[in-house]
Design a protein around this motif. Structure first.
Motif, PDB file in Angstrom:
ATOM      1  N   LEU A  81      38.774  66.206  45.778  1.00 42.14           N
ATOM      2  CA  LEU A  81      40.040  65.733  45.230  1.00 42.14           C
ATOM      3  C   LEU A  81      41.144  66.762  45.463  1.00 42.14           C
ATOM      4  CD1 LEU A  81      41.222  63.329  43.731  1.00 42.14           C
ATOM      5  CD2 LEU A  81      40.658  64.461  41.593  1.00 42.14           C
ATOM      6  N   THR A  82      40.791  68.042  45.336  1.00 51.16           N
ATOM      7  CA  THR A  82      41.767  69.105  45.616  1.00 51.16           C
ATOM      8  C   THR A  82      42.233  69.024  47.067  1.00 51.16           C
ATOM      9  OG1 THR A  82      40.711  70.521  43.973  1.00 51.16           O
ATOM     10  CG2 THR A  82      42.151  71.596  45.547  1.00 51.16           C
ATOM     11  N   GLU A  83      41.294  68.788  47.978  1.00 55.71           N
ATOM     12  CA  GLU A  83      41.659  68.640  49.397  1.00 55.71           C
ATOM     13  C   GLU A  83      42.601  67.454  49.592  1.00 55.71           C
ATOM     14  OE1 GLU A  83      38.229  68.301  51.911  1.00 55.71           O
ATOM     15  OE2 GLU A  83      37.357  70.175  51.162  1.00 55.71           O
ATOM     16  N   ALA A  84      42.253  66.308  48.974  1.00 59.76           N
ATOM     17  CA  ALA A  84      43.079  65.106  49.133  1.00 59.76           C
ATOM     18  C   ALA A  84      44.475  65.310  48.547  1.00 59.76           C
ATOM     19  CB  ALA A  84      42.396  63.914  48.482  1.00 59.76           C
ATOM     20  N   ILE A  85      44.551  66.004  47.408  1.00 52.70           N
ATOM     21  CA  ILE A  85      45.857  66.261  46.788  1.00 52.70           C
ATOM     22  C   ILE A  85      46.677  67.204  47.669  1.00 52.70           C
ATOM     23  CG2 ILE A  85      46.985  67.397  44.823  1.00 52.70           C
ATOM     24  CD1 ILE A  85      44.710  66.217  43.079  1.00 52.70           C
ATOM     25  N   THR A  86      46.018  68.206  48.254  1.00 52.07           N
ATOM     26  CA  THR A  86      46.709  69.133  49.150  1.00 52.07           C
ATOM     27  C   THR A  86      47.264  68.398  50.376  1.00 52.07           C
ATOM     28  OG1 THR A  86      45.218  70.893  48.460  1.00 52.07           O
ATOM     29  CG2 THR A  86      46.449  71.263  50.480  1.00 52.07           C
ATOM     30  N   LEU A  87      46.496  67.423  50.884  1.00 50.00           N
ATOM     31  CA  LEU A  87      46.933  66.627  52.037  1.00 50.00           C
ATOM     32  C   LEU A  87      47.915  65.520  51.635  1.00 50.00           C
ATOM     33  CD1 LEU A  87      43.479  66.255  53.819  1.00 50.00           C
ATOM     34  CD2 LEU A  87      45.367  67.749  54.502  1.00 50.00           C
ATOM     35  N   LYS A  88      48.145  65.375  50.307  1.00 46.14           N
ATOM     36  CA  LYS A  88      49.019  64.331  49.765  1.00 46.14           C
ATOM     37  C   LYS A  88      48.564  62.938  50.185  1.00 46.14           C
ATOM     38  CE  LYS A  88      52.773  67.394  49.210  1.00 46.14           C
ATOM     39  NZ  LYS A  88      53.952  67.992  49.414  1.00 46.14           N
ATOM     40  N   LYS A  90      46.957  59.956  48.674  1.00 41.22           N
ATOM     41  CA  LYS A  90      46.609  59.316  47.404  1.00 41.22           C
ATOM     42  C   LYS A  90      45.468  58.323  47.568  1.00 41.22           C
ATOM     43  CE  LYS A  90      50.997  59.788  45.031  1.00 41.22           C
ATOM     44  NZ  LYS A  90      52.109  59.122  44.364  1.00 41.22           N
ATOM     45  N   ASP A  91      45.446  57.616  48.698  1.00 44.69           N
ATOM     46  CA  ASP A  91      44.378  56.637  48.916  1.00 44.69           C
ATOM     47  C   ASP A  91      43.015  57.325  49.009  1.00 44.69           C
ATOM     48  OD1 ASP A  91      46.119  54.493  48.879  1.00 44.69           O
ATOM     49  OD2 ASP A  91      46.481  54.578  51.045  1.00 44.69           O
ATOM     50  N   LEU A  92      42.960  58.449  49.694  1.00 42.59           N
ATOM     51  CA  LEU A  92      41.714  59.202  49.810  1.00 42.59           C
ATOM     52  C   LEU A  92      41.283  59.730  48.437  1.00 42.59           C
ATOM     53  CD1 LEU A  92      39.571  60.328  51.751  1.00 42.59           C
ATOM     54  CD2 LEU A  92      41.019  62.363  52.026  1.00 42.59           C
ATOM     55  N   ALA A  93      42.252  60.221  47.661  1.00 41.09           N
ATOM     56  CA  ALA A  93      41.954  60.718  46.312  1.00 41.09           C
ATOM     57  C   ALA A  93      41.397  59.601  45.444  1.00 41.09           C
ATOM     58  CB  ALA A  93      43.206  61.314  45.681  1.00 41.09           C
ATOM     59  N   LYS A  94      42.015  58.423  45.505  1.00 38.33           N
ATOM     60  CA  LYS A  94      41.529  57.281  44.723  1.00 38.33           C
ATOM     61  C   LYS A  94      40.123  56.880  45.145  1.00 38.33           C
ATOM     62  CE  LYS A  94      46.030  55.206  43.758  1.00 38.33           C
ATOM     63  NZ  LYS A  94      46.943  54.099  44.046  1.00 38.33           N
ATOM     64  N   SER A  95      39.864  56.922  46.451  1.00 38.88           N
ATOM     65  CA  SER A  95      38.527  56.531  46.922  1.00 38.88           C
ATOM     66  C   SER A  95      37.461  57.528  46.456  1.00 38.88           C
ATOM     67  CB  SER A  95      38.497  56.381  48.446  1.00 38.88           C
ATOM     68  OG  SER A  95      38.574  57.639  49.076  1.00 38.88           O
ATOM     69  N   PHE A 154      27.865  61.564  30.314  1.00 40.93           N
ATOM     70  CA  PHE A 154      27.555  61.683  31.742  1.00 40.93           C
ATOM     71  C   PHE A 154      28.633  60.986  32.566  1.00 40.93           C
ATOM     72  CE2 PHE A 154      25.138  60.280  35.543  1.00 40.93           C
ATOM     73  CZ  PHE A 154      24.688  61.499  35.986  1.00 40.93           C
ATOM     74  N   LEU A 155      29.080  59.818  32.087  1.00 41.69           N
ATOM     75  CA  LEU A 155      30.130  59.075  32.794  1.00 41.69           C
ATOM     76  C   LEU A 155      31.502  59.741  32.660  1.00 41.69           C
ATOM     77  CD1 LEU A 155      29.292  55.348  32.009  1.00 41.69           C
ATOM     78  CD2 LEU A 155      29.336  56.435  34.249  1.00 41.69           C
ATOM     79  N   LEU A 156      31.714  60.458  31.558  1.00 39.39           N
ATOM     80  CA  LEU A 156      33.024  61.078  31.333  1.00 39.39           C
ATOM     81  C   LEU A 156      33.156  62.464  31.966  1.00 39.39           C
ATOM     82  CD1 LEU A 156      33.635  60.067  27.615  1.00 39.39           C
ATOM     83  CD2 LEU A 156      34.596  59.017  29.668  1.00 39.39           C
ATOM     84  N   LYS A 157      32.031  63.013  32.453  1.00 35.78           N
ATOM     85  CA  LYS A 157      32.071  64.370  33.014  1.00 35.78           C
ATOM     86  C   LYS A 157      33.059  64.559  34.164  1.00 35.78           C
ATOM     87  CE  LYS A 157      28.227  67.390  32.380  1.00 35.78           C
ATOM     88  NZ  LYS A 157      27.054  67.976  32.949  1.00 35.78           N
ATOM     89  N   PRO A 158      33.205  63.605  35.078  1.00 36.46           N
ATOM     90  CA  PRO A 158      34.153  63.831  36.182  1.00 36.46           C
ATOM     91  C   PRO A 158      35.598  64.016  35.753  1.00 36.46           C
ATOM     92  CG  PRO A 158      32.661  62.071  36.740  1.00 36.46           C
ATOM     93  CD  PRO A 158      32.420  62.394  35.304  1.00 36.46           C
ATOM     94  N   ILE A 159      35.930  63.663  34.508  1.00 33.70           N
ATOM     95  CA  ILE A 159      37.309  63.878  34.038  1.00 33.70           C
ATOM     96  C   ILE A 159      37.661  65.356  34.153  1.00 33.70           C
ATOM     97  CG2 ILE A 159      38.791  63.837  31.997  1.00 33.70           C
ATOM     98  CD1 ILE A 159      37.407  61.247  31.190  1.00 33.70           C
ATOM     99  N   SER A 160      36.675  66.231  33.868  1.00 34.22           N
ATOM    100  CA  SER A 160      36.951  67.670  33.984  1.00 34.22           C
ATOM    101  C   SER A 160      37.208  68.049  35.439  1.00 34.22           C
ATOM    102  CB  SER A 160      35.798  68.492  33.411  1.00 34.22           C
ATOM    103  OG  SER A 160      34.633  68.324  34.184  1.00 34.22           O
ATOM    104  N   GLY A 161      36.492  67.429  36.377  1.00 43.16           N
ATOM    105  CA  GLY A 161      36.742  67.697  37.794  1.00 43.16           C
ATOM    106  C   GLY A 161      38.142  67.290  38.211  1.00 43.16           C
ATOM    107  N   VAL A 162      38.575  66.131  37.723  1.00 46.78           N
ATOM    108  CA  VAL A 162      39.925  65.655  38.026  1.00 46.78           C
ATOM    109  C   VAL A 162      40.960  66.588  37.386  1.00 46.78           C
ATOM    110  CG1 VAL A 162      41.562  63.754  37.687  1.00 46.78           C
ATOM    111  CG2 VAL A 162      39.188  63.249  38.280  1.00 46.78           C
ATOM    112  N   ALA A 163      40.683  67.026  36.142  1.00 43.84           N
ATOM    113  CA  ALA A 163      41.617  67.922  35.447  1.00 43.84           C
ATOM    114  C   ALA A 163      41.771  69.244  36.195  1.00 43.84           C
ATOM    115  CB  ALA A 163      41.144  68.176  34.019  1.00 43.84           C
ATOM    116  N   TYR A 164      40.661  69.812  36.657  1.00 46.17           N
ATOM    117  CA  TYR A 164      40.744  71.077  37.400  1.00 46.17           C
ATOM    118  C   TYR A 164      41.427  70.884  38.746  1.00 46.17           C
ATOM    119  CZ  TYR A 164      37.955  73.759  34.102  1.00 46.17           C
ATOM    120  OH  TYR A 164      37.526  74.414  32.986  1.00 46.17           O
ATOM    121  N   ALA A 165      41.168  69.756  39.403  1.00 43.59           N
ATOM    122  CA  ALA A 165      41.793  69.507  40.709  1.00 43.59           C
ATOM    123  C   ALA A 165      43.306  69.356  40.588  1.00 43.59           C
ATOM    124  CB  ALA A 165      41.186  68.264  41.354  1.00 43.59           C
TER     125      ALA A 165
END
Length: 199
Positions: A81-88, A90-95, A154-165
């Motif tokens: 997600l950090t890579e996708a945000i750096t490349l701007k 949004k579609d890749l980030a959503k996927s 377990f399902l909510l864990k990726p929220i932290s990944g999105v927050a850090y990204a």
């Protein structure tokens, strides 16, 4: 030239301000989480017997061990997600986010099904020492609640990944603080509605 320099200085000040705010928020939220955890223990012991509380600690420790096994999806999501945000892009980030949640949902449903079968088909009296003051049906209900809570977290864990990204690490601690606050309020509320067994 001067305007570009002013813009860079302004960005640097804003970045430092955001960093300082994040550090302060994390410090306050971590302190709040520690305080709530310290308050939950005596409240829980007051509500249930000490032997039932020991069983609760055993079951929650088993869940904590399972919680460590993240399979790396959250960390992978954060990196990609950090890579996708750096490349701007949004579609890749959503996927990335939707694919991670699709995989986790599939795993959570499968895991919940397996846990449900294990809860009702294993004889837990041979695995754990269940206190005599706790009925076997109540213990199975406790295991179901713990399994459901585990797979929700377990399902909510990726929220932290999105927050850090997205450079918002305090979001993870805020969610943990809110969930701990809800836990202590539920225990406190239930202890008034259904008086516990005490010490």
């Amino acid at each position: 030239m001067v305007s570009k320099l002013k813009l860079k200085i302004k960005d640097a000040i804003a970045s430092r301000s955001n960093t300082a705010r994040s550090i302060f928020s994390i410090f306050v939220l971590r302190g709040g989480n520690i305080l709530i955890q310290l308050l939950i223990i005596p409240l829980s012991i007051k509500y249930v017997s000490s032997s039932s509380f020991g069983l609760w600690l055993t079951v929650s420790s088993m869940i904590a061990w399972l919680n460590i096994m993240d399979i790396g999806l959250s960390a992978g999501l954060r990196n990609k997600l950090t890579e996708a945000i750096t490349l701007k892009d949004k579609d890749l980030a959503k996927s990335y986010v939707s694919t991670t949640y699709a995989l986790l949902s599939f795993m959570a449903l499968g895991g919940l099904l397996v846990c449900t079968l294990l809860i009702f088909f294993l004889d837990w009296r041979t695995i754990l020492t269940i206190p005599k003051d706790l009925s076997y049906g109540s213990f199975e209900g406790l295991l179901c609640i713990v399994a459901i809570s585990f797979f929700i977290s377990f399902l909510l864990k990726p929220i932290s990944g999105v927050a850090y990204a997205t450079h918002k690490p305090e979001t993870e601690y805020f969610i943990l603080f809110i969930s701990n606050l809800i836990n202590i309020l539920l225990i406190w509320g239930v202890s008034f509605v259904y008086p516990g067994e005490g010490y």
